[in-house]
Motif scaffolding. Structure first.
Motif, PDB file in Angstrom:
ATOM      1  N   VAL A  35       0.815  -1.217   0.000  1.00  0.00           N
ATOM      2  CA  VAL A  35       0.000   0.000   0.000  1.00  0.00           C
ATOM      3  C   VAL A  35       0.849   1.268   0.000  1.00  0.00           C
ATOM      4  O   VAL A  35       0.313   2.367  -0.066  1.00  0.00           O
ATOM      5  N   LEU A  36       2.161   1.114   0.056  1.00  0.00           N
ATOM      6  CA  LEU A  36       3.072   2.260   0.128  1.00  0.00           C
ATOM      7  C   LEU A  36       3.721   2.536  -1.223  1.00  0.00           C
ATOM      8  O   LEU A  36       3.952   1.624  -2.003  1.00  0.00           O
ATOM      9  N   THR A  37       4.065   3.789  -1.443  1.00  0.00           N
ATOM     10  CA  THR A  37       4.788   4.160  -2.658  1.00  0.00           C
ATOM     11  C   THR A  37       6.279   4.305  -2.393  1.00  0.00           C
ATOM     12  O   THR A  37       7.026   4.676  -3.286  1.00  0.00           O
ATOM     13  N   GLY A  38       6.701   4.024  -1.181  1.00  0.00           N
ATOM     14  CA  GLY A  38       8.119   4.106  -0.822  1.00  0.00           C
ATOM     15  C   GLY A  38       8.364   3.349   0.465  1.00  0.00           C
ATOM     16  O   GLY A  38       7.476   2.678   0.997  1.00  0.00           O
ATOM     17  N   ILE A  39       9.562   3.467   0.972  1.00  0.00           N
ATOM     18  CA  ILE A  39       9.958   2.772   2.199  1.00  0.00           C
ATOM     19  C   ILE A  39       9.832   3.741   3.374  1.00  0.00           C
ATOM     20  O   ILE A  39      10.307   4.873   3.320  1.00  0.00           O
ATOM     21  N   PHE A 124      -3.514  10.732   6.200  1.00  0.00           N
ATOM     22  CA  PHE A 124      -2.215  11.390   6.366  1.00  0.00           C
ATOM     23  C   PHE A 124      -2.018  12.589   5.430  1.00  0.00           C
ATOM     24  O   PHE A 124      -0.923  13.140   5.360  1.00  0.00           O
ATOM     25  N   ALA A 125      -3.079  13.029   4.739  1.00  0.00           N
ATOM     26  CA  ALA A 125      -2.980  14.203   3.856  1.00  0.00           C
ATOM     27  C   ALA A 125      -2.445  15.389   4.655  1.00  0.00           C
ATOM     28  O   ALA A 125      -2.843  15.624   5.795  1.00  0.00           O
ATOM     29  N   GLY A 126      -1.510  16.099   4.057  1.00  0.00           N
ATOM     30  CA  GLY A 126      -0.946  17.282   4.702  1.00  0.00           C
ATOM     31  C   GLY A 126       0.128  16.997   5.731  1.00  0.00           C
ATOM     32  O   GLY A 126       0.612  17.904   6.398  1.00  0.00           O
ATOM     33  N   THR A 127       0.504  15.717   5.874  1.00  0.00           N
ATOM     34  CA  THR A 127       1.565  15.360   6.823  1.00  0.00           C
ATOM     35  C   THR A 127       2.816  14.930   6.059  1.00  0.00           C
ATOM     36  O   THR A 127       2.796  14.804   4.832  1.00  0.00           O
ATOM     37  N   ASP A 128       3.877  14.677   6.792  1.00  0.00           N
ATOM     38  CA  ASP A 128       5.117  14.196   6.178  1.00  0.00           C
ATOM     39  C   ASP A 128       4.954  12.821   5.539  1.00  0.00           C
ATOM     40  O   ASP A 128       5.779  12.409   4.737  1.00  0.00           O
ATOM     41  N   TYR A 129       3.902  12.101   5.886  1.00  0.00           N
ATOM     42  CA  TYR A 129       3.700  10.745   5.383  1.00  0.00           C
ATOM     43  C   TYR A 129       2.820  10.687   4.134  1.00  0.00           C
ATOM     44  O   TYR A 129       2.687   9.636   3.520  1.00  0.00           O
ATOM     45  N   ALA A 130       2.199  11.781   3.761  1.00  0.00           N
ATOM     46  CA  ALA A 130       1.231  11.791   2.659  1.00  0.00           C
ATOM     47  C   ALA A 130       1.800  11.225   1.365  1.00  0.00           C
ATOM     48  O   ALA A 130       1.111  10.502   0.646  1.00  0.00           O
ATOM     49  N   ASP A 131       3.047  11.538   1.062  1.00  0.00           N
ATOM     50  CA  ASP A 131       3.657  11.084  -0.200  1.00  0.00           C
ATOM     51  C   ASP A 131       3.907   9.577  -0.248  1.00  0.00           C
ATOM     52  O   ASP A 131       4.244   9.049  -1.298  1.00  0.00           O
ATOM     53  N   HIS A 132       3.740   8.899   0.859  1.00  0.00           N
ATOM     54  CA  HIS A 132       3.960   7.453   0.887  1.00  0.00           C
ATOM     55  C   HIS A 132       2.729   6.658   0.462  1.00  0.00           C
ATOM     56  O   HIS A 132       2.766   5.430   0.425  1.00  0.00           O
ATOM     57  N   PHE A 133       1.640   7.364   0.159  1.00  0.00           N
ATOM     58  CA  PHE A 133       0.395   6.698  -0.218  1.00  0.00           C
ATOM     59  C   PHE A 133      -0.107   7.254  -1.541  1.00  0.00           C
ATOM     60  O   PHE A 133       0.175   8.394  -1.892  1.00  0.00           O
ATOM     61  N   LEU A 134      -0.858   6.434  -2.260  1.00  0.00           N
ATOM     62  CA  LEU A 134      -1.450   6.890  -3.511  1.00  0.00           C
ATOM     63  C   LEU A 134      -2.448   8.004  -3.236  1.00  0.00           C
ATOM     64  O   LEU A 134      -3.156   7.995  -2.226  1.00  0.00           O
ATOM     65  N   GLN A 135      -2.509   8.935  -4.146  1.00  0.00           N
ATOM     66  CA  GLN A 135      -3.477  10.021  -4.072  1.00  0.00           C
ATOM     67  C   GLN A 135      -4.711   9.601  -4.869  1.00  0.00           C
ATOM     68  O   GLN A 135      -4.630   8.738  -5.743  1.00  0.00           O
ATOM     69  N   PRO A 136      -5.877  10.205  -4.582  1.00  0.00           N
ATOM     70  CA  PRO A 136      -7.105   9.794  -5.281  1.00  0.00           C
ATOM     71  C   PRO A 136      -6.965   9.780  -6.802  1.00  0.00           C
ATOM     72  O   PRO A 136      -7.455   8.858  -7.452  1.00  0.00           O
ATOM     73  N   GLU A 137      -6.279  10.764  -7.368  1.00  0.00           N
ATOM     74  CA  GLU A 137      -6.131  10.798  -8.832  1.00  0.00           C
ATOM     75  C   GLU A 137      -5.279   9.628  -9.333  1.00  0.00           C
ATOM     76  O   GLU A 137      -5.500   9.110 -10.423  1.00  0.00           O
ATOM     77  N   ASP A 138      -4.308   9.200  -8.533  1.00  0.00           N
ATOM     78  CA  ASP A 138      -3.491   8.043  -8.905  1.00  0.00           C
ATOM     79  C   ASP A 138      -4.340   6.772  -8.910  1.00  0.00           C
ATOM     80  O   ASP A 138      -4.216   5.935  -9.799  1.00  0.00           O
TER      81      ASP A 138
END
Length: 149
Positions: A35-39, A124-138
């Motif tokens: 479920v993550l886009t990174g480590i 986690f939107a707006g937090t340091d972790y947001a980029d680790h998850f897919l966004q709705p558009e993705d």
């Protein structure tokens, strides 16, 4: 709809499980998951993400849980998230000091993985972790949906 074989026994559908390995994270612990886009790196990040993630399960029905060899721990369970079936395999590796060093979490099927990542991303939107998850558009792109004509 995909279904995964659970025990069917409501008494096995745990809602209170806390992994023993979560309480002893190494300073340089890493976590990878479908479920993550990174480590994810570091005990604070791992704890925050897993603390919320655990709230998403309607229940967990464990097939296997416990030590595997001298330096590993494994969890194999089925569950539901917002009523959708999800199967999970978690492999935890310990360092020489007995601390949790690496966590790898594999979920299936893909639709449940996408739902999970979406729910995590929203939380986690707006937090340091947001980029680790897919966004709705993705997620829309992955599911073949497009906006507009």
């Amino acid at each position: 709809m995909t279904s995964y074989p659970g025990s069917g026994d409501a008494a096995r559908q745990r809602r209170d499980y806390t992994p023993e390995w979560l309480g002893n994270l190494a300073d340089d612990v890493t976590m990878e998951a479908s479920v993550l886009t990174g480590i994810i790196k570091g005990p604070q990040a791992v704890r925050e993400i897993l603390s919320f993630a655990r709230t998403l399960y309607d229940y967990q029905d464990f097939h296997v849980i416990g030590r595997y060899g001298d330096a590993d721990f494994v969890e194999d369970y089925t569950a539901t998230v917002h009523g959708e079936p999800i199967g999970s395999i978690v492999v935890v590796r310990f360092n020489e000091a007995g601390q949790t060093q690496n966590i790898v979490i594999n979920h299936r099927p893909l639709n449940s993985v996408l739902l999970w990542s979406k729910l995590m991303g929203e939380h986690f939107a707006g937090t340091d972790y947001a980029d680790h998850f897919l966004q709705p558009e993705d997620i829309d792109k992955l599911q073949g949906r497009r906006e507009g004509p």
